[in-house]
Design a protein around this motif. Sequence first.
Motif, PDB file in Angstrom:
ATOM      1  N   GLU A   1       1.007  12.405  -9.185  1.00 22.58           N
ATOM      2  CA  GLU A   1       0.494  13.918  -9.133  1.00 22.58           C
ATOM      3  C   GLU A   1       1.487  14.758  -9.093  1.00 22.58           C
TER       4      GLU A   1
ATOM      5  N   PRO B   1       0.775  -1.234   0.007  1.00 26.08           N
ATOM      6  CA  PRO B   1       0.119  -0.065  -0.108  1.00 26.08           C
ATOM      7  C   PRO B   1       0.910   1.380   0.185  1.00 26.08           C
ATOM      8  N   ILE B   2       2.067   1.351   0.694  1.00 25.45           N
ATOM      9  CA  ILE B   2       2.658   2.406   0.641  1.00 25.45           C
ATOM     10  C   ILE B   2       3.577   2.497  -0.510  1.00 25.45           C
ATOM     11  N   GLU B   3       3.895   1.671  -1.412  1.00 34.34           N
ATOM     12  CA  GLU B   3       4.566   1.758  -2.985  1.00 34.34           C
ATOM     13  C   GLU B   3       3.197   2.394  -3.522  1.00 34.34           C
ATOM     14  N   VAL B   4       2.089   1.812  -3.590  1.00 42.58           N
ATOM     15  CA  VAL B   4       0.753   2.487  -4.442  1.00 42.58           C
ATOM     16  C   VAL B   4       0.618   3.827  -4.024  1.00 42.58           C
ATOM     17  N   GLN B   5       0.654   4.418  -2.864  1.00 43.95           N
ATOM     18  CA  GLN B   5       0.372   5.681  -2.396  1.00 43.95           C
ATOM     19  C   GLN B   5       1.589   6.547  -3.229  1.00 43.95           C
ATOM     20  N   MET B   6       2.770   6.208  -2.689  1.00 50.31           N
ATOM     21  CA  MET B   6       3.934   6.868  -3.362  1.00 50.31           C
ATOM     22  C   MET B   6       4.018   6.873  -4.735  1.00 50.31           C
ATOM     23  N   SER B   7       3.602   5.801  -5.744  1.00 54.34           N
ATOM     24  CA  SER B   7       3.578   6.330  -7.181  1.00 54.34           C
ATOM     25  C   SER B   7       2.478   7.186  -7.232  1.00 54.34           C
ATOM     26  N   LEU B   8       1.051   7.000  -6.744  1.00 51.30           N
ATOM     27  CA  LEU B   8       0.270   8.052  -7.143  1.00 51.30           C
ATOM     28  C   LEU B   8       0.883   9.635  -6.595  1.00 51.30           C
ATOM     29  N   TYR B   9       1.320   9.371  -5.447  1.00 48.45           N
ATOM     30  CA  TYR B   9       1.855  10.883  -5.241  1.00 48.45           C
ATOM     31  C   TYR B   9       3.066  11.389  -6.133  1.00 48.45           C
TER      32      TYR B   9
END
Length: 208
Positions: free
Chosen positions: A188, A177-185
């Motif tokens: 953006e 989940p952290i990797e997913v959020q970092m990729s989204l961030y």
Amino acid sequence: MDIYIKLKKKASLSGVEHVCIKDVAEVVATADVAQKLEAARLLDPDTRANGRYLVSAADVVKLVKKAYPDASVSNLGEQDTLVEYSTTHTHEPAWIRWGKIITISSVLFVGSATAIMSFHNDAEIPKVFRSVFEMIFGYASDNPTLIEASYSVGLAAGIIIFFNHALGRKITDDPTPIEVQMSLYDNEVSDTLIDILERQKEGRHGGS
């Protein structure tokens, strides 16, 4: 002749005098044509300072058409590429890197523990466990019971499974989940920087 280009979303470069097509895009063509185009110069960054530059698909297409006017050029990738240029590629000393890791881990541990304890206090979890224990075994106990122990183990296991990480290794090949959020961030941030650079570019053209 057909030439295909695939622009990247972002390119990070350091210590180079020129930004070439190969730095921001993949070129699909015959070997000699691809080699020539990949070495074509797109822009010259300011080598004295770090900076961000915008390269659009139109810039690459113009350069390709200049070299091969009769070629058919198709873009298979992004419309714009964010080029992040740094003067030198520096490596942090190990003690700084480990200091950051320890500091961030400590803050996250204390914050998570505080959040869990606050939730338990608001939901009166100890009282709930005592009531469940009394309901199952028929008598009350003020000491820690098997329910609390099972809950603690289950909570830790749930966190490990959710974050897909244990002892420095992934449990599965899926992104955490952290990797997913970092990729989204990261996406953006790149989109925002591209928009800013586009507006600055339009402003310069409008003022000229």
